[in-house]
Design a protein around this motif. Structure first.
Motif, PDB file in Angstrom:
ATOM      1  N   GLY A 169      55.418  40.763 -11.050  1.00  0.00           N
ATOM      2  CA  GLY A 169      55.600  42.182 -10.794  1.00  0.00           C
ATOM      3  C   GLY A 169      54.279  42.928 -10.727  1.00  0.00           C
ATOM      4  N   TYR A 170      53.377  42.610 -11.664  1.00  0.00           N
ATOM      5  CA  TYR A 170      52.060  43.244 -11.637  1.00  0.00           C
ATOM      6  C   TYR A 170      51.261  42.815 -10.410  1.00  0.00           C
ATOM      7  CZ  TYR A 170      52.485  45.356 -16.236  1.00  0.00           C
ATOM      8  OH  TYR A 170      52.875  46.149 -17.287  1.00  0.00           O
ATOM      9  N   VAL A 171      51.360  41.563 -10.036  1.00  0.00           N
ATOM     10  CA  VAL A 171      50.675  41.086  -8.828  1.00  0.00           C
ATOM     11  C   VAL A 171      51.223  41.807  -7.593  1.00  0.00           C
ATOM     12  CG1 VAL A 171      50.321  39.073  -7.341  1.00  0.00           C
ATOM     13  CG2 VAL A 171      50.053  38.863  -9.806  1.00  0.00           C
ATOM     14  N   ALA A 172      52.540  41.975  -7.525  1.00  0.00           N
ATOM     15  CA  ALA A 172      53.154  42.664  -6.390  1.00  0.00           C
ATOM     16  C   ALA A 172      52.691  44.114  -6.313  1.00  0.00           C
ATOM     17  CB  ALA A 172      54.678  42.599  -6.493  1.00  0.00           C
ATOM     18  N   VAL A 173      52.561  44.783  -7.448  1.00  0.00           N
ATOM     19  CA  VAL A 173      52.106  46.181  -7.439  1.00  0.00           C
ATOM     20  C   VAL A 173      50.661  46.274  -6.968  1.00  0.00           C
ATOM     21  CG1 VAL A 173      51.555  48.147  -8.923  1.00  0.00           C
ATOM     22  CG2 VAL A 173      53.747  47.015  -9.148  1.00  0.00           C
ATOM     23  N   VAL A 174      49.802  45.416  -7.484  1.00  0.00           N
ATOM     24  CA  VAL A 174      48.385  45.474  -7.102  1.00  0.00           C
ATOM     25  C   VAL A 174      48.201  45.146  -5.619  1.00  0.00           C
ATOM     26  CG1 VAL A 174      46.142  44.357  -7.460  1.00  0.00           C
ATOM     27  CG2 VAL A 174      47.529  45.033  -9.417  1.00  0.00           C
ATOM     28  N   LEU A 175      48.817  44.058  -5.162  1.00  0.00           N
ATOM     29  CA  LEU A 175      48.702  43.707  -3.746  1.00  0.00           C
ATOM     30  C   LEU A 175      49.386  44.736  -2.854  1.00  0.00           C
ATOM     31  CD1 LEU A 175      49.260  39.847  -3.786  1.00  0.00           C
ATOM     32  CD2 LEU A 175      47.137  41.074  -3.356  1.00  0.00           C
ATOM     33  N   GLY A 176      50.485  45.312  -3.323  1.00  0.00           N
ATOM     34  CA  GLY A 176      51.172  46.347  -2.549  1.00  0.00           C
ATOM     35  C   GLY A 176      50.328  47.593  -2.385  1.00  0.00           C
ATOM     36  N   LEU A 177      49.637  47.996  -3.438  1.00  0.00           N
ATOM     37  CA  LEU A 177      48.744  49.153  -3.332  1.00  0.00           C
ATOM     38  C   LEU A 177      47.586  48.877  -2.381  1.00  0.00           C
ATOM     39  CD1 LEU A 177      48.632  50.377  -7.030  1.00  0.00           C
ATOM     40  CD2 LEU A 177      49.741  51.505  -5.093  1.00  0.00           C
ATOM     41  N   ALA A 178      47.048  47.658  -2.437  1.00  0.00           N
ATOM     42  CA  ALA A 178      45.968  47.294  -1.516  1.00  0.00           C
ATOM     43  C   ALA A 178      46.467  47.298  -0.074  1.00  0.00           C
ATOM     44  CB  ALA A 178      45.409  45.928  -1.887  1.00  0.00           C
TER      45      ALA A 178
ATOM     46  N   THR B 239      58.153  37.008  -7.206  1.00  0.00           N
ATOM     47  CA  THR B 239      57.353  36.195  -6.301  1.00  0.00           C
ATOM     48  C   THR B 239      57.557  36.630  -4.857  1.00  0.00           C
ATOM     49  OG1 THR B 239      57.488  34.334  -7.825  1.00  0.00           O
ATOM     50  CG2 THR B 239      56.876  33.831  -5.557  1.00  0.00           C
ATOM     51  N   ALA B 240      58.792  36.932  -4.488  1.00  0.00           N
ATOM     52  CA  ALA B 240      59.058  37.412  -3.135  1.00  0.00           C
ATOM     53  C   ALA B 240      58.346  38.748  -2.882  1.00  0.00           C
ATOM     54  CB  ALA B 240      60.562  37.566  -2.914  1.00  0.00           C
ATOM     55  N   GLY B 241      58.381  39.641  -3.847  1.00  0.00           N
ATOM     56  CA  GLY B 241      57.672  40.911  -3.704  1.00  0.00           C
ATOM     57  C   GLY B 241      56.174  40.723  -3.574  1.00  0.00           C
ATOM     58  N   ALA B 242      55.621  39.795  -4.351  1.00  0.00           N
ATOM     59  CA  ALA B 242      54.189  39.519  -4.275  1.00  0.00           C
ATOM     60  C   ALA B 242      53.816  38.892  -2.936  1.00  0.00           C
ATOM     61  CB  ALA B 242      53.769  38.608  -5.421  1.00  0.00           C
ATOM     62  N   LEU B 243      54.659  38.015  -2.412  1.00  0.00           N
ATOM     63  CA  LEU B 243      54.375  37.400  -1.112  1.00  0.00           C
ATOM     64  C   LEU B 243      54.468  38.419   0.026  1.00  0.00           C
ATOM     65  CD1 LEU B 243      56.121  33.927  -1.476  1.00  0.00           C
ATOM     66  CD2 LEU B 243      53.672  34.421  -1.440  1.00  0.00           C
ATOM     67  N   ILE B 244      55.430  39.320  -0.051  1.00  0.00           N
ATOM     68  CA  ILE B 244      55.531  40.381   0.960  1.00  0.00           C
ATOM     69  C   ILE B 244      54.303  41.279   0.904  1.00  0.00           C
ATOM     70  CG2 ILE B 244      56.814  42.473   1.595  1.00  0.00           C
ATOM     71  CD1 ILE B 244      59.359  40.928   0.740  1.00  0.00           C
ATOM     72  N   ALA B 245      53.878  41.629  -0.299  1.00  0.00           N
ATOM     73  CA  ALA B 245      52.685  42.460  -0.445  1.00  0.00           C
ATOM     74  C   ALA B 245      51.439  41.723   0.033  1.00  0.00           C
ATOM     75  CB  ALA B 245      52.531  42.886  -1.901  1.00  0.00           C
ATOM     76  N   LEU B 246      51.377  40.408  -0.208  1.00  0.00           N
ATOM     77  CA  LEU B 246      50.250  39.620   0.279  1.00  0.00           C
ATOM     78  C   LEU B 246      50.213  39.603   1.804  1.00  0.00           C
ATOM     79  CD1 LEU B 246      47.858  37.705  -0.266  1.00  0.00           C
ATOM     80  CD2 LEU B 246      49.520  35.829  -0.289  1.00  0.00           C
ATOM     81  N   ALA B 247      51.374  39.447   2.432  1.00  0.00           N
ATOM     82  CA  ALA B 247      51.439  39.494   3.894  1.00  0.00           C
ATOM     83  C   ALA B 247      50.990  40.863   4.407  1.00  0.00           C
ATOM     84  CB  ALA B 247      52.855  39.186   4.366  1.00  0.00           C
ATOM     85  N   GLY B 248      51.354  41.914   3.708  1.00  0.00           N
ATOM     86  CA  GLY B 248      50.900  43.247   4.085  1.00  0.00           C
ATOM     87  C   GLY B 248      49.402  43.412   3.934  1.00  0.00           C
ATOM     88  N   THR B 249      48.827  42.813   2.906  1.00  0.00           N
ATOM     89  CA  THR B 249      47.388  42.877   2.715  1.00  0.00           C
ATOM     90  C   THR B 249      46.670  42.133   3.837  1.00  0.00           C
ATOM     91  OG1 THR B 249      47.732  42.963   0.331  1.00  0.00           O
ATOM     92  CG2 THR B 249      45.525  42.427   1.084  1.00  0.00           C
ATOM     93  N   VAL B 250      47.185  40.988   4.245  1.00  0.00           N
ATOM     94  CA  VAL B 250      46.600  40.241   5.358  1.00  0.00           C
ATOM     95  C   VAL B 250      46.702  41.059   6.643  1.00  0.00           C
ATOM     96  CG1 VAL B 250      46.867  38.179   6.802  1.00  0.00           C
ATOM     97  CG2 VAL B 250      46.954  37.988   4.319  1.00  0.00           C
ATOM     98  N   ALA B 251      47.849  41.685   6.873  1.00  0.00           N
ATOM     99  CA  ALA B 251      47.994  42.537   8.060  1.00  0.00           C
ATOM    100  C   ALA B 251      47.031  43.714   8.002  1.00  0.00           C
ATOM    101  CB  ALA B 251      49.438  43.031   8.176  1.00  0.00           C
ATOM    102  N   GLY B 252      46.802  44.245   6.816  1.00  0.00           N
ATOM    103  CA  GLY B 252      45.858  45.347   6.671  1.00  0.00           C
ATOM    104  C   GLY B 252      44.430  44.928   6.940  1.00  0.00           C
TER     105      GLY B 252
END
Length: 105
Positions: free
Chosen positions: A83-92, A25-38
């Motif tokens: 984990g899958y959510v974190a990977v998808v959002l991280g790639l985005a 969940t922490a990884g997914a939230l970090i990736a989500l924050a990165g997607t918003v910044a992007g």
């Protein structure tokens, strides 16, 4: 003992938090924050692009580690869905951040 006994992992209640679920969940939230910044890269291209790229990389790495180390599928408490959510959002996030960093004004 049959093969299903060997492959089946003990299910965990849906509301219980395991360490793997918290990390995923922490990884997914970090990736989500990165997607918003992007997405907001138009406002400050250099800073938001760098934040998105870094957060995306963290999300992909954390998500991949969770996926690789999971003992079972969804519902086992291993955080595989997160984990899958974190990977998808991280790639985005990484793609959006890279676009922001490399784009010329």
């Amino acid at each position: 003992m049959n093969i299903t006994d060997l492959l089946a992992a003990d299910p965990v209640a849906a509301y219980s938090l395991t360490l793997d679920r918290i990390v995923a969940t922490a990884g997914a939230l970090i990736a989500l924050a990165g997607t918003v910044a992007g997405v907001l890269v138009r406002r400050n291209r250099r800073r938001n692009g760098t934040v998105a790229l870094a957060a995306g990389a963290v999300g992909v790495v954390v998500g991949a580690l969770i996926i690789v180390t999971a003992d079972g599928g969804p519902g086992t408490g291993n955080g595989i869905v997160g984990g899958y959510v974190a990977v998808v959002l991280g790639l985005a996030a990484a793609a959006l951040g890279l676009r922001g960093v490399t784009r010329r004004t």
